[in-house]
Design a protein around this motif. Structure first.
Motif, PDB file in Angstrom:
ATOM      1  N   THR A 149       0.838  -1.193   0.000  1.00 50.60           N
ATOM      2  CA  THR A 149       0.000   0.000   0.000  1.00 50.60           C
ATOM      3  C   THR A 149       0.877   1.249   0.000  1.00 50.60           C
ATOM      4  OG1 THR A 149      -0.114  -0.049   2.424  1.00 50.60           O
ATOM      5  CG2 THR A 149      -1.870  -1.172   1.205  1.00 50.60           C
ATOM      6  N   PRO A 150       0.352   2.373  -0.494  1.00 48.79           N
ATOM      7  CA  PRO A 150       1.136   3.618  -0.502  1.00 48.79           C
ATOM      8  C   PRO A 150       1.548   4.011   0.910  1.00 48.79           C
ATOM      9  CG  PRO A 150      -0.795   3.821  -1.911  1.00 48.79           C
ATOM     10  CD  PRO A 150      -0.956   2.540  -1.150  1.00 48.79           C
ATOM     11  N   ALA A 151       2.783   4.464   1.046  1.00 51.29           N
ATOM     12  CA  ALA A 151       3.306   4.813   2.370  1.00 51.29           C
ATOM     13  C   ALA A 151       2.867   6.188   2.826  1.00 51.29           C
ATOM     14  CB  ALA A 151       4.833   4.729   2.363  1.00 51.29           C
ATOM     15  N   ASP A 152       2.511   7.084   1.881  1.00 56.32           N
ATOM     16  CA  ASP A 152       2.185   8.448   2.284  1.00 56.32           C
ATOM     17  C   ASP A 152       1.338   9.130   1.210  1.00 56.32           C
ATOM     18  OD1 ASP A 152       4.027   8.989   0.226  1.00 56.32           O
ATOM     19  OD2 ASP A 152       5.674   9.267   1.639  1.00 56.32           O
ATOM     20  N   ASP A 153       0.901  10.361   1.528  1.00 54.02           N
ATOM     21  CA  ASP A 153       0.054  11.115   0.612  1.00 54.02           C
ATOM     22  C   ASP A 153       0.791  11.479  -0.675  1.00 54.02           C
ATOM     23  OD1 ASP A 153      -2.090  10.989   2.305  1.00 54.02           O
ATOM     24  OD2 ASP A 153      -1.737  12.960   3.219  1.00 54.02           O
ATOM     25  N   LEU A 154       2.088  11.755  -0.587  1.00 55.91           N
ATOM     26  CA  LEU A 154       2.846  12.110  -1.786  1.00 55.91           C
ATOM     27  C   LEU A 154       2.820  10.971  -2.804  1.00 55.91           C
ATOM     28  CD1 LEU A 154       5.972  13.975  -0.327  1.00 55.91           C
ATOM     29  CD2 LEU A 154       3.994  14.966  -1.509  1.00 55.91           C
ATOM     30  N   THR A 155       2.877   9.743  -2.307  1.00 60.56           N
ATOM     31  CA  THR A 155       2.798   8.580  -3.191  1.00 60.56           C
ATOM     32  C   THR A 155       1.432   8.498  -3.853  1.00 60.56           C
ATOM     33  OG1 THR A 155       4.414   7.339  -1.888  1.00 60.56           O
ATOM     34  CG2 THR A 155       2.902   6.062  -3.255  1.00 60.56           C
ATOM     35  N   SER A 156       0.375   8.642  -3.062  1.00 63.12           N
ATOM     36  CA  SER A 156      -0.983   8.588  -3.614  1.00 63.12           C
ATOM     37  C   SER A 156      -1.212   9.691  -4.639  1.00 63.12           C
ATOM     38  CB  SER A 156      -2.008   8.708  -2.478  1.00 63.12           C
ATOM     39  OG  SER A 156      -1.880   7.625  -1.569  1.00 63.12           O
ATOM     40  N   ALA A 184      10.121   0.039  -2.517  1.00 62.26           N
ATOM     41  CA  ALA A 184       9.250  -0.799  -1.686  1.00 62.26           C
ATOM     42  C   ALA A 184       9.927  -1.140  -0.369  1.00 62.26           C
ATOM     43  CB  ALA A 184       8.894  -2.082  -2.429  1.00 62.26           C
ATOM     44  N   ASP A 185       9.124  -1.142   0.685  1.00 59.01           N
ATOM     45  CA  ASP A 185       9.548  -1.610   2.007  1.00 59.01           C
ATOM     46  C   ASP A 185       8.736  -2.868   2.299  1.00 59.01           C
ATOM     47  OD1 ASP A 185       9.988  -2.117   4.696  1.00 59.01           O
ATOM     48  OD2 ASP A 185      10.014  -0.005   5.277  1.00 59.01           O
ATOM     49  N   LEU A 186       9.315  -4.022   2.020  1.00 62.64           N
ATOM     50  CA  LEU A 186       8.577  -5.271   2.153  1.00 62.64           C
ATOM     51  C   LEU A 186       8.230  -5.584   3.600  1.00 62.64           C
ATOM     52  CD1 LEU A 186      10.454  -7.529  -0.432  1.00 62.64           C
ATOM     53  CD2 LEU A 186       8.488  -6.007  -0.773  1.00 62.64           C
ATOM     54  N   ASP A 187       9.081  -5.181   4.535  1.00 57.95           N
ATOM     55  CA  ASP A 187       8.793  -5.438   5.950  1.00 57.95           C
ATOM     56  C   ASP A 187       7.568  -4.654   6.409  1.00 57.95           C
ATOM     57  OD1 ASP A 187      10.951  -7.156   6.194  1.00 57.95           O
ATOM     58  OD2 ASP A 187      12.334  -5.551   6.760  1.00 57.95           O
ATOM     59  N   ALA A 188       7.457  -3.416   5.941  1.00 56.49           N
ATOM     60  CA  ALA A 188       6.325  -2.576   6.332  1.00 56.49           C
ATOM     61  C   ALA A 188       5.098  -2.817   5.455  1.00 56.49           C
ATOM     62  CB  ALA A 188       6.720  -1.100   6.272  1.00 56.49           C
ATOM     63  N   GLY A 189       5.297  -3.458   4.305  1.00 56.42           N
ATOM     64  CA  GLY A 189       4.186  -3.678   3.386  1.00 56.42           C
ATOM     65  C   GLY A 189       3.747  -2.418   2.666  1.00 56.42           C
ATOM     66  N   THR A 190       4.690  -1.485   2.459  1.00 55.92           N
ATOM     67  CA  THR A 190       4.356  -0.211   1.823  1.00 55.92           C
ATOM     68  C   THR A 190       5.376   0.124   0.735  1.00 55.92           C
ATOM     69  OG1 THR A 190       5.665   1.056   3.430  1.00 55.92           O
ATOM     70  CG2 THR A 190       3.330   0.670   3.942  1.00 55.92           C
ATOM     71  N   TYR A 191       5.066   1.179  -0.009  1.00 57.52           N
ATOM     72  CA  TYR A 191       5.997   1.676  -1.021  1.00 57.52           C
ATOM     73  C   TYR A 191       5.810   3.179  -1.168  1.00 57.52           C
ATOM     74  CZ  TYR A 191       1.914   1.808  -4.114  1.00 57.52           C
ATOM     75  OH  TYR A 191       0.680   2.085  -4.656  1.00 57.52           O
ATOM     76  N   THR A 192       6.844   3.813  -1.692  1.00 58.16           N
ATOM     77  CA  THR A 192       6.773   5.246  -1.988  1.00 58.16           C
ATOM     78  C   THR A 192       6.999   5.461  -3.475  1.00 58.16           C
ATOM     79  OG1 THR A 192       9.139   5.566  -1.566  1.00 58.16           O
ATOM     80  CG2 THR A 192       7.633   5.919   0.290  1.00 58.16           C
ATOM     81  N   VAL A 193       6.381   6.517  -4.019  1.00 54.11           N
ATOM     82  CA  VAL A 193       6.619   6.956  -5.390  1.00 54.11           C
ATOM     83  C   VAL A 193       6.953   8.437  -5.343  1.00 54.11           C
ATOM     84  CG1 VAL A 193       5.654   7.297  -7.691  1.00 54.11           C
ATOM     85  CG2 VAL A 193       5.068   5.234  -6.397  1.00 54.11           C
ATOM     86  N   ARG A 194       8.048   8.814  -5.989  1.00 54.19           N
ATOM     87  CA  ARG A 194       8.461  10.209  -6.070  1.00 54.19           C
ATOM     88  C   ARG A 194       8.728  10.562  -7.527  1.00 54.19           C
ATOM     89  NH1 ARG A 194       6.607   9.848  -1.778  1.00 54.19           N
ATOM     90  NH2 ARG A 194       7.486  10.437   0.249  1.00 54.19           N
ATOM     91  N   GLU A 195       8.405  11.801  -7.887  1.00 53.93           N
ATOM     92  CA  GLU A 195       8.628  12.292  -9.250  1.00 53.93           C
ATOM     93  C   GLU A 195       9.816  13.245  -9.254  1.00 53.93           C
ATOM     94  OE1 GLU A 195       6.370  14.933 -12.740  1.00 53.93           O
ATOM     95  OE2 GLU A 195       5.322  14.418 -10.868  1.00 53.93           O
ATOM     96  N   GLY A 196      10.751  13.003 -10.172  1.00 51.46           N
ATOM     97  CA  GLY A 196      11.887  13.892 -10.349  1.00 51.46           C
ATOM     98  C   GLY A 196      11.869  14.513 -11.733  1.00 51.46           C
ATOM     99  N   ALA A 197      12.461  15.706 -11.869  1.00 49.24           N
ATOM    100  CA  ALA A 197      12.413  16.455 -13.130  1.00 49.24           C
ATOM    101  C   ALA A 197      13.825  16.732 -13.636  1.00 49.24           C
ATOM    102  CB  ALA A 197      11.660  17.768 -12.928  1.00 49.24           C
ATOM    103  N   PHE A 198      14.001  16.582 -14.963  1.00 51.58           N
ATOM    104  CA  PHE A 198      15.308  16.768 -15.587  1.00 51.58           C
ATOM    105  C   PHE A 198      15.155  17.522 -16.902  1.00 51.58           C
ATOM    106  CE2 PHE A 198      15.401  13.049 -12.917  1.00 51.58           C
ATOM    107  CZ  PHE A 198      16.615  13.158 -12.237  1.00 51.58           C
TER     108      PHE A 198
END
Length: 253
Positions: free
Chosen positions: A114-121, A170-184
């Motif tokens: 599941t998403p770890a935080d609002d930024l991921t969602s 992904a953090d498999l122990d916590a059952g969560t993941y994060t997604v971040r956007e970077g710009a180039f």
């Protein structure tokens, strides 16, 4: 695991060679079902999102998620079959949404990470609802710990630094993941960062601008609105003192 079910009985036949090849390229037993949606009332259309578990032993880095659309002609007992591989779920959901699936019908269940935080969602929502905004240039999936997946895209709406990286960790122990956007500025700069990791993922300029506007709005609310220098004491008598005046709201995204 729950395996995918194409719901194609023996009497259904592919309408064309493209559909025949697309179906033959996938084995239901290899596809761990993440989410599915079948149109009502007769189930003429099916949309599936699945994890191809066999991809672990395939070409390193290849995308492991599969999005599938099946359209059936119930009267003629024929079907068309389309599929596409993606590295990240939001891009697979976007592909399915562009082909008629309601976006809210393909959210994975709590059995998956599941998403770890609002930024991921928020990042995933931007991708799901982006239409044809993002042109995918490349992807990479690393499914051993530390698990990481990225999608390299060109953002057709970006006024600055249009090449973007969506980085999933992904953090498999916590059952969560994060997604971040970077710009180039360009693809070369993005690939350089992915290879070297010289520092934090560069934040998109539009997010920086939004954060600055929010900060200014917060300062304005905390400080109140000062007296106008042109009205002086007369204005002061007509208006409440600054500490009682309703704070000014700044414009935010």
């Amino acid at each position: 695991m729950i395996t995918a079910d194409f719901r194609l009985d023996d009497d259904f036949v592919p309408l064309d060679d493209a559909s025949r090849f697309a179906e033959d390229a996938l084995f239901e037993s290899d596809l761990a079902l993440i989410s599915e949606h079948h149109s009502t009332p007769n189930g003429s259309h099916s949309y599936l999102l699945a994890h191809d578990v066999s991809a672990t032993w395939g070409v390193p880095g290849e995308p492991q998620l599969v999005a599938i659309k099946i359209a059936r002609n119930l009267g003629k007992r024929t079907f068309t079959f389309e599929s596409a591989r993606h590295a990240q779920a939001a891009f697979a959901q976007n592909w399915l949404a562009e082909r008629g699936c309601p976006p809210d019908k393909l959210i994975p269940s709590d059995d998956f990470l599941t998403p770890a935080d609002d930024l991921t969602s928020q990042a995933e929502e931007r991708v799901r609802e982006s239409g044809e905004r993002y042109q995918v240039l490349d992807t990479y999936t690393w499914d051993s710990e530390p698990c990481e997946t990225w999608t390299l895209v060109r953002d057709s709406r970006a006024a600055e630094r249009p090449v973007r990286v969506f980085l999933e960790e992904a953090d498999l122990d916590a059952g969560t993941y994060t997604v971040r956007e970077g710009a180039f500025a360009d693809e070369h700069a993005a690939r350089g960062w992915l290879d070297e990791r010289p520092g934090p993922l560069p934040e998109p300029p539009e997010r920086q601008a939004a954060a600055e506007r929010r900060a200014r709005a917060a300062r304005s609310r905390s400080a109140g609105t000062p007296l106008s220098p042109k009205t002086g004491a007369q204005d002061s008598a007509a208006k409440p003192s600054p500490d009682k005046q309703r704070p000014t709201r700044g414009r935010t995204l």
